[in-house]
Design a protein around this motif. Structure first.
Motif, PDB file in Angstrom:
ATOM      1  N   LYS A 176       0.825  -1.202   0.000  1.00 31.59           N
ATOM      2  CA  LYS A 176       0.000   0.000   0.000  1.00 31.59           C
ATOM      3  C   LYS A 176       0.865   1.261   0.000  1.00 31.59           C
ATOM      4  CE  LYS A 176      -2.546  -1.138   3.577  1.00 31.59           C
ATOM      5  NZ  LYS A 176      -3.596  -1.048   4.630  1.00 31.59           N
ATOM      6  N   LEU A 177       1.933   1.236   0.784  1.00 34.23           N
ATOM      7  CA  LEU A 177       2.829   2.388   0.831  1.00 34.23           C
ATOM      8  C   LEU A 177       3.477   2.637  -0.532  1.00 34.23           C
ATOM      9  CD1 LEU A 177       4.533   1.789   4.294  1.00 34.23           C
ATOM     10  CD2 LEU A 177       3.219   3.824   3.659  1.00 34.23           C
ATOM     11  N   ALA A 178       3.866   1.559  -1.200  1.00 35.58           N
ATOM     12  CA  ALA A 178       4.499   1.692  -2.519  1.00 35.58           C
ATOM     13  C   ALA A 178       3.565   2.362  -3.510  1.00 35.58           C
ATOM     14  CB  ALA A 178       4.930   0.317  -3.028  1.00 35.58           C
ATOM     15  N   GLU A 179       2.266   2.124  -3.348  1.00 34.32           N
ATOM     16  CA  GLU A 179       1.286   2.730  -4.248  1.00 34.32           C
ATOM     17  C   GLU A 179       1.002   4.186  -3.891  1.00 34.32           C
ATOM     18  OE1 GLU A 179      -2.001   0.127  -3.777  1.00 34.32           O
ATOM     19  OE2 GLU A 179      -1.182  -1.465  -5.062  1.00 34.32           O
ATOM     20  N   MET A 180       1.121   4.524  -2.602  1.00 36.36           N
ATOM     21  CA  MET A 180       0.761   5.863  -2.141  1.00 36.36           C
ATOM     22  C   MET A 180       1.922   6.857  -2.178  1.00 36.36           C
ATOM     23  SD  MET A 180      -1.610   4.931   1.166  1.00 36.36           S
ATOM     24  CE  MET A 180      -3.032   3.861   1.040  1.00 36.36           C
ATOM     25  N   VAL A 181       3.132   6.367  -1.962  1.00 41.02           N
ATOM     26  CA  VAL A 181       4.306   7.251  -1.887  1.00 41.02           C
ATOM     27  C   VAL A 181       4.923   7.393  -3.279  1.00 41.02           C
ATOM     28  CG1 VAL A 181       6.580   7.586  -0.858  1.00 41.02           C
ATOM     29  CG2 VAL A 181       4.728   6.584   0.503  1.00 41.02           C
ATOM     30  N   GLU A 182       5.016   8.618  -3.747  1.00 39.47           N
ATOM     31  CA  GLU A 182       5.558   8.853  -5.087  1.00 39.47           C
ATOM     32  C   GLU A 182       7.085   8.793  -5.113  1.00 39.47           C
ATOM     33  OE1 GLU A 182       4.053  12.466  -6.652  1.00 39.47           O
ATOM     34  OE2 GLU A 182       1.946  11.837  -6.596  1.00 39.47           O
ATOM     35  N   ALA A 183       7.719   9.209  -4.032  1.00 39.64           N
ATOM     36  CA  ALA A 183       9.180   9.215  -3.981  1.00 39.64           C
ATOM     37  C   ALA A 183       9.723   7.794  -4.031  1.00 39.64           C
ATOM     38  CB  ALA A 183       9.658   9.915  -2.705  1.00 39.64           C
ATOM     39  N   PRO A 184      10.963   7.626  -4.490  1.00 38.00           N
ATOM     40  CA  PRO A 184      11.531   6.276  -4.573  1.00 38.00           C
ATOM     41  C   PRO A 184      11.764   5.634  -3.216  1.00 38.00           C
ATOM     42  CG  PRO A 184      13.179   7.933  -5.143  1.00 38.00           C
ATOM     43  CD  PRO A 184      11.877   8.634  -5.059  1.00 38.00           C
ATOM     44  N   GLN A 185      11.882   6.457  -2.156  1.00 33.91           N
ATOM     45  CA  GLN A 185      12.123   5.899  -0.823  1.00 33.91           C
ATOM     46  C   GLN A 185      11.002   6.264   0.134  1.00 33.91           C
ATOM     47  OE1 GLN A 185      15.957   5.158   0.978  1.00 33.91           O
ATOM     48  NE2 GLN A 185      15.544   6.694   2.556  1.00 33.91           N
ATOM     49  N   ILE A 186      10.569   5.281   0.893  1.00 39.91           N
ATOM     50  CA  ILE A 186       9.550   5.486   1.918  1.00 39.91           C
ATOM     51  C   ILE A 186      10.237   5.961   3.194  1.00 39.91           C
ATOM     52  CG2 ILE A 186       7.785   4.343   3.319  1.00 39.91           C
ATOM     53  CD1 ILE A 186       7.584   2.264   1.003  1.00 39.91           C
ATOM     54  N   GLU A 187       9.768   7.066   3.736  1.00 41.59           N
ATOM     55  CA  GLU A 187      10.354   7.634   4.950  1.00 41.59           C
ATOM     56  C   GLU A 187       9.406   7.430   6.140  1.00 41.59           C
ATOM     57  OE1 GLU A 187      13.326   8.508   4.930  1.00 41.59           O
ATOM     58  OE2 GLU A 187      13.809   9.049   2.860  1.00 41.59           O
ATOM     59  N   ARG A 188       9.935   7.701   7.311  1.00 43.69           N
ATOM     60  CA  ARG A 188       9.131   7.513   8.526  1.00 43.69           C
ATOM     61  C   ARG A 188       7.858   8.351   8.494  1.00 43.69           C
ATOM     62  NH1 ARG A 188      11.296   8.611  14.709  1.00 43.69           N
ATOM     63  NH2 ARG A 188       9.294   9.284  15.550  1.00 43.69           N
ATOM     64  N   ALA A 189       7.947   9.577   7.971  1.00 46.09           N
ATOM     65  CA  ALA A 189       6.765  10.438   7.890  1.00 46.09           C
ATOM     66  C   ALA A 189       5.676   9.798   7.027  1.00 46.09           C
ATOM     67  CB  ALA A 189       7.153  11.809   7.327  1.00 46.09           C
ATOM     68  N   ASP A 190       6.076   9.072   5.997  1.00 42.17           N
ATOM     69  CA  ASP A 190       5.106   8.380   5.143  1.00 42.17           C
ATOM     70  C   ASP A 190       4.376   7.292   5.925  1.00 42.17           C
ATOM     71  OD1 ASP A 190       5.900   9.848   2.809  1.00 42.17           O
ATOM     72  OD2 ASP A 190       7.647   8.529   2.632  1.00 42.17           O
ATOM     73  N   VAL A 191       5.137   6.548   6.722  1.00 39.56           N
ATOM     74  CA  VAL A 191       4.535   5.486   7.534  1.00 39.56           C
ATOM     75  C   VAL A 191       3.565   6.082   8.542  1.00 39.56           C
ATOM     76  CG1 VAL A 191       5.005   3.614   9.155  1.00 39.56           C
ATOM     77  CG2 VAL A 191       6.552   4.002   7.230  1.00 39.56           C
ATOM     78  N   GLU A 192       3.977   7.174   9.188  1.00 42.53           N
ATOM     79  CA  GLU A 192       3.117   7.821  10.176  1.00 42.53           C
ATOM     80  C   GLU A 192       1.847   8.355   9.530  1.00 42.53           C
ATOM     81  OE1 GLU A 192       5.814  10.703  11.710  1.00 42.53           O
ATOM     82  OE2 GLU A 192       6.564   9.389  13.312  1.00 42.53           O
ATOM     83  N   ARG A 193       1.945   8.762   8.294  1.00 38.13           N
ATOM     84  CA  ARG A 193       0.787   9.336   7.597  1.00 38.13           C
ATOM     85  C   ARG A 193      -0.190   8.282   7.089  1.00 38.13           C
ATOM     86  NH1 ARG A 193       1.073  12.919   1.971  1.00 38.13           N
ATOM     87  NH2 ARG A 193      -1.180  13.289   1.776  1.00 38.13           N
ATOM     88  N   PHE A 194       0.329   7.176   6.567  1.00 34.59           N
ATOM     89  CA  PHE A 194      -0.522   6.228   5.861  1.00 34.59           C
ATOM     90  C   PHE A 194      -0.831   4.926   6.598  1.00 34.59           C
ATOM     91  CE2 PHE A 194       1.481   8.537   2.184  1.00 34.59           C
ATOM     92  CZ  PHE A 194       0.312   9.166   1.743  1.00 34.59           C
ATOM     93  N   VAL A 195      -0.069   4.590   7.631  1.00 34.99           N
ATOM     94  CA  VAL A 195      -0.248   3.295   8.301  1.00 34.99           C
ATOM     95  C   VAL A 195      -0.927   3.488   9.651  1.00 34.99           C
ATOM     96  CG1 VAL A 195       0.893   1.236   9.201  1.00 34.99           C
ATOM     97  CG2 VAL A 195       1.768   2.345   7.126  1.00 34.99           C
ATOM     98  N   VAL A 196      -2.078   2.888   9.799  1.00 27.97           N
ATOM     99  CA  VAL A 196      -2.817   2.955  11.059  1.00 27.97           C
ATOM    100  C   VAL A 196      -2.185   1.993  12.059  1.00 27.97           C
ATOM    101  CG1 VAL A 196      -5.056   2.573  12.158  1.00 27.97           C
ATOM    102  CG2 VAL A 196      -4.945   3.540   9.851  1.00 27.97           C
ATOM    103  N   ARG A 197      -2.004   2.444  13.283  1.00 22.45           N
ATOM    104  CA  ARG A 197      -1.400   1.587  14.298  1.00 22.45           C
ATOM    105  C   ARG A 197      -2.389   0.505  14.725  1.00 22.45           C
ATOM    106  NH1 ARG A 197       2.890   2.204  17.532  1.00 22.45           N
ATOM    107  NH2 ARG A 197       3.123   4.408  17.003  1.00 22.45           N
ATOM    108  N   THR A 198      -2.006  -0.745  14.511  1.00 23.86           N
ATOM    109  CA  THR A 198      -2.829  -1.876  14.934  1.00 23.86           C
ATOM    110  C   THR A 198      -2.104  -2.752  15.955  1.00 23.86           C
ATOM    111  OG1 THR A 198      -2.031  -3.173  13.039  1.00 23.86           O
ATOM    112  CG2 THR A 198      -4.102  -1.969  12.757  1.00 23.86           C
ATOM    113  N   ALA A 199      -0.799  -2.625  16.031  1.00 22.13           N
ATOM    114  CA  ALA A 199      -0.016  -3.434  16.974  1.00 22.13           C
ATOM    115  C   ALA A 199       0.085  -2.736  18.322  1.00 22.13           C
ATOM    116  CB  ALA A 199       1.383  -3.672  16.414  1.00 22.13           C
ATOM    117  N   GLU A 200       0.174  -3.535  19.347  1.00 21.78           N
ATOM    118  CA  GLU A 200       0.364  -2.984  20.689  1.00 21.78           C
ATOM    119  C   GLU A 200       1.722  -2.294  20.773  1.00 21.78           C
ATOM    120  OE1 GLU A 200       1.127  -4.760  25.158  1.00 21.78           O
ATOM    121  OE2 GLU A 200      -0.416  -5.695  23.920  1.00 21.78           O
ATOM    122  N   VAL A 201       1.728  -1.106  21.358  1.00 24.87           N
ATOM    123  CA  VAL A 201       2.974  -0.346  21.466  1.00 24.87           C
ATOM    124  C   VAL A 201       3.906  -1.033  22.458  1.00 24.87           C
ATOM    125  CG1 VAL A 201       4.003   1.853  22.110  1.00 24.87           C
ATOM    126  CG2 VAL A 201       1.813   1.813  20.922  1.00 24.87           C
TER     127      VAL A 201
END
Length: 320
Positions: A176-201
């Motif tokens: 999903k990130l590969a489809e949403m992020v236009e830049a060649p590299q996925i950064e932490r900000a991308d994960v924070e923006r697009f990935v909903v937290r489902t795992a226990e912290v």
């Protein structure tokens, strides 16, 4: 496995679902190259009831227009006794024109079925064990390349923190990130923006945020911890402060490389300790540890333990 002569049987065993899926796909592609996969592939869900005679018939059927027949048996963790016995007996003298692949999350090495497969060849066992510690973020970086992207180490660690350690879930999120992020590299900000937290912290994420003096993130992760976890977090944070004090002292003497051995930890466990320690003065670190005495008293005997702990976090992270 794709280029070498196929064995009559393989066992892909371990909790890494993506690696198990990869083993299945490699054999499937090998068969598809013959152009006759529709006639020579039998894939079964072994968590469902199976007829012993029908299964053995499939294993002993000759291939049609191809060099081999492929039988994939998924979910072999808890096979019914008649099926397990039949497979074990079959593997003692397997068909030379059939390759059977068993997949399982777990299968004890002392079982007759495991031993029967291992006896065929050491390459028959495909280890799909879960990656641990420092290995998992590196694995995620490799998985990202399969989706045409690279991912920074910080982003990989954040993805694991949010999605958990199940490789199939991580692979789905990377897709999903590969489809949403236009830049060649996925950064932490991308994960924070697009990935909903489902795992226990995990508490380590919280400790790392405090060590990095990221008060916003530290408080966010603290609020996501299980209720009444202050005492455990307090103990862990005191340990982390002592580690940073040690790192600060060794760094001042030019002995930073000795940190892991001094603390009795693995190198990956203290990868950022020196960087974090340099963000503090020694007085700030020792002062935070001294303040822990009053915090402990508040945690043990006050209704405002959450307030006391939150205040301590803010004091540690604040500068000056």
């Amino acid at each position: 496995m794709a280029e070498s002569k196929l064995l009559p049987a393989y066992l892909a065993v371990g909790p890494d679902e993506v690696k198990r899926d990869t083993a299945v796909e490699r054999l499937r592609r090998r068969l598809e190259a013959s152009g006759m996969a529709d006639f020579n592939l039998d894939e079964r869900d072994m968590t469902r009831d199976q007829d012993v005679d029908d299964l053995l018939s499939s294993l002993n059927t000759y291939p049609m227009g191809a060099d081999f027949r492929l039988v994939i048996l998924n979910g072999c963790d808890r096979l019914a006794e008649p099926i397990r016995t039949a497979l074990t007996d079959y593997l003692a003298d397997p068909s030379r024109t059939t390759t059977v692949l068993l997949t399982a999350g777990t299968l004890a090495k002392n079982t007759k079925l495991y031993k029967a497969i291992a006896k065929i060849d050491k390459k028959a066992i495909i280890d799909c064990g879960a990656k641990k510690g420092r290995e998992l973020p590196i694995l995620v970086q490799g998985m990202a390349r399969h989706h045409g992207k690279t991912i920074s180490l910080d982003a990989a660690e954040e993805l694991i923190a949010r999605a958990g350690e199940a490789t199939r879930m991580l692979d789905n999120e990377l897709k999903k990130l590969a489809e949403m992020v236009e830049a060649p590299q996925i950064e932490r900000a991308d994960v924070e923006r697009f990935v909903v937290r489902t795992a226990e912290v995990k508490p380590w994420d919280f400790l790392n945020a405090v060590a990095a003096r990221d008060v916003t993130r530290a408080l966010e992760l603290y609020r996501l911890q299980p209720p009444k976890s202050e005492m455990r977090l307090y103990s862990l944070l005191c340990t982390r402060l002592r580690e940073l004090i040690t790192a600060k002292a060794l760094d001042a003497r030019g002995q930073g490389r000795e940190l892991a051995s001094t603390l009795g930890l693995q190198g990956w466990q203290v990868r950022n300790h020196l960087t974090w320690a340099r963000r503090y003065t020694m007085d700030e670190l020792t002062g935070a540890l001294r303040a822990a005495v009053e915090v402990e008293q508040a945690l043990k005997g006050s209704r405002d333990s959450e307030v006391a702990f939150t205040t301590w976090i803010v004091q540690i992270c604040s500068r000056g």
